[in-house]
Design an enzyme around this catalytic site. Structure first.
Site, PDB file in Angstrom:
ATOM      1  N   ASP A   1       0.863  -1.174   0.000  1.00  0.00           N
ATOM      2  CA  ASP A   1       0.000   0.000   0.000  1.00  0.00           C
ATOM      3  C   ASP A   1       0.897   1.221   0.000  1.00  0.00           C
ATOM      4  O   ASP A   1       1.921   1.216  -0.676  1.00  0.00           O
ATOM      5  CB  ASP A   1      -0.967  -0.024   1.183  1.00  0.00           C
TER       6      ASP A   1
ATOM      7  N   HIS B   1      11.087   0.691 -12.048  1.00  0.00           N
ATOM      8  CA  HIS B   1      11.246  -0.558 -12.798  1.00  0.00           C
ATOM      9  C   HIS B   1      10.146  -1.528 -12.386  1.00  0.00           C
ATOM     10  O   HIS B   1       9.921  -1.753 -11.190  1.00  0.00           O
ATOM     11  CB  HIS B   1      12.610  -1.202 -12.527  1.00  0.00           C
TER      12      HIS B   1
END
EC number: 3.2.1.171
Length: 521
Positions: free
Chosen positions: A219, A294
């Site tokens: 989260d 990435h």
């Protein structure tokens, strides 16, 4: 005496003047931990605590605080402590809390395990950089319970710092900074379960500097909520996390003068998201600069119709004067989730949005898209002009990689998540949080080790007892994953801020808040 305060990015000249604001003044405690300890030291062992992983730490910690709340240092020595009752440490002034042990949650109440409130001139740290709170949240999560206690919350705290601390596997949120001011948070590792609702750091405050943190969860990594003003977030490692964000935003949103800089995001939900669904108010004067990503699902995701939150009454939150600059790397699948998504409210379109030096490319397939709705500014799918009317979603698809998208990776990128139904080991705090950037402050364990070695050289003026204390401090380096902190001879005051990252300047700290002395008291 305070050091002169300045605005970091305006001095560097990196962003337009409308978005250059970050901190508004000095941050950190007004007096050093060593000065607090010299006045009075309250060791929890003297108030009934036992490092046996069974005796409840709550009452002894509360008693030690009561004795030192008007000025002093509360000390939790190395060792393993159980905590079954939570503590609210309120109305303190000029005090510090040194956690060199590991606190294991054994209680099941909701709320906050440790809550600091209505406090000024405060420091929370571990002198060994291995002090930790282990929430054992998997014991809740295995039965699909996500409403257990939070680990740490600061409310109405001014002139403070929190550093060199590890927070692990909270049943709920890990660290909340609520209505605070003039604070610094740094050199921390947060390792949570792989599920929503296990936020890393949530901040809604004024004049806060958050830097050199690693967060693993699913989260919020480091998220700004409303109301918030003058917050600088930099050198952040979202390592298999939810990613950084603003929101969720609702009615009367009031967020301004926020800078995120040097943010590295690996295999997370997004690199940065602003999330709302209806509501009102404004988000203004914001900089998102030097982002590397990435393998993330989303890269830049501004969603004013975010379906994961219930709609709030209002025309929408107005977003203006937002700069997105120098983003590089790759997204997981650009055809499914393009690297730029800016969806603004039709009744209050976004304006003065600037995107420049943005080069992201897909890891899967050979095309990606950019999408905008009711958004004005410069760059990619944004519309220009001063007459800001609503418009439908426009999408641009490209099939060739932009130049310069290649970006460095971190050596500690995690290959697997922590899950949510098994124990999460206690990690060590890393010494690097963004490629090529040196942390602003060395870990306390490194400072203590250097000081202890220096003291050990001059044996002609050191007693055998003092030599023994020095040797114990040398052993106070971060431990291997899952191990407890080593025993130490006594509280070690926090100390000297470390080197400035290459190419950067240090925001102002209070003069006495971070003069670390390193050796034991």
């Amino acid at each position: 005496m305070r050091l002169h305060a300045f605005t970091l990015l305006s001095l560097l000249g990196l962003v337009p003047s409308f978005a250059a604001a970050s901190l508004s003044g000095s941050v950190g405690p007004l007096t050093s931990a060593s000065a607090k300890a010299a006045k009075k030291t309250c060791n929890v062992l003297d108030y009934g605590a036992k490092a046996d992983k069974k005796t409840d730490l709550g009452p002894p910690l509360a008693a030690a605080f009561a004795a030192c709340k008007s000025g002093g240092l509360v000390y939790i020595p190395a060792g393993d402590y159980a905590m079954s009752t939570w503590v609210k440490l309120a109305n303190g002034k000029a005090w510090a809390l040194q956690i060199d042990g590991v606190i294991y949650r054994t209680g099941t109440d909701g709320g906050n395990m440790i809550m600091i409130e209505h406090t000024s001139d405060f420091e929370l740290y571990s002198s060994t950089s291995s002090g930790a709170m282990q929430g054992l949240g998997y014991e809740f999560h295995a039965s699909n319970n996500w409403s257990g206690p939070r680990l740490l919350r600061l409310w109405d705290v001014s002139d403070f710092s929190v550093h060199d601390l590890i927070l692990v596997d909270s049943p709920s949120f890990h660290f909340s900074i609520d209505t605070c001011s003039n604070g610094e948070v740094y050199n921390m590792a947060i390792r949570g379960g792989n599920h929503g609702g296990l936020d890393g750091v949530d901040v809604w405050s004024t004049n806060i500097w958050i830097h050199d943190l690693e967060v693993t969860n699913k989260d919020e990594c480091v998220t700004v909520k409303s109301p918030a003003k003058n917050i600088l977030v930099e050198n952040i490692y979202c390592n298999l996390s939810g990613g950084c964000a603003m929101g969720s935003l609702g009615a009367d949103t009031d967020i301004s003068d926020i800078t995120y800089k040097n943010i590295y995001t690996w295999n997370s939900n997004q690199m940065m998201m602003i999330k709302s669904n209806g509501g009102s108010g404004t988000v203004s004067n914001v900089v998102f600069e030097n982002f590397i990503g990435h393998g993330n699902a989303y890269s830049l995701d501004i969603d004013s119709f975010w379906s994961s939150m219930s709609a709030v009454s209002g025309d929408g939150v107005t977003l203006n004067n937002i700069t997105i600059k120098n983003w590089k790397g790759t997204e997981a699948n650009g055809a499914q989730r393009g690297p730029i998504k800016i969806i603004c409210p039709d009744k209050v379109p976004c304006y003065n949005i600037l995107i420049e030096d943005f080069a992201m490319w897909t890891e899967t397939g050979s095309k990606q898209w950019y999408s905008c709705q009711s958004a004005y500014g410069s760059g990619f799918c944004l519309k220009s002009g001063s007459h800001h009317t609503s418009y439908a979603v426009t999408t641009t698809t490209v099939s060739s990689a932009p130049s310069g998208y290649s970006a460095a990776k971190m050596a500690s990128d995690l290959s697997t998540d922590s899950g949510s139904t098994k124990s999460i080991p206690i990690p060590t705090i890393p010494t690097s949080f963004y490629p090529g950037a040196t942390p602003y402050s060395a870990l306390m364990s490194k400072q203590s080790t250097k000081a202890a070695k220096a003291r050990a050289v001059d044996m002609s003026v050191e007693t055998p007892a003092a030599a023994s204390r020095s040797e114990q401090v040398v052993q106070g380096a971060p431990q291997e994953t899952g191990q407890s902190a080593p025993e130490s001879a006594g509280p070690v005051p926090s100390g000297n801020p470390g080197p400035v990252p290459t190419g950067g300047s240090r925001p102002s700290r209070h003069r006495h808040g971070h003069h670390h002395f390193g050796s034991a008291i």
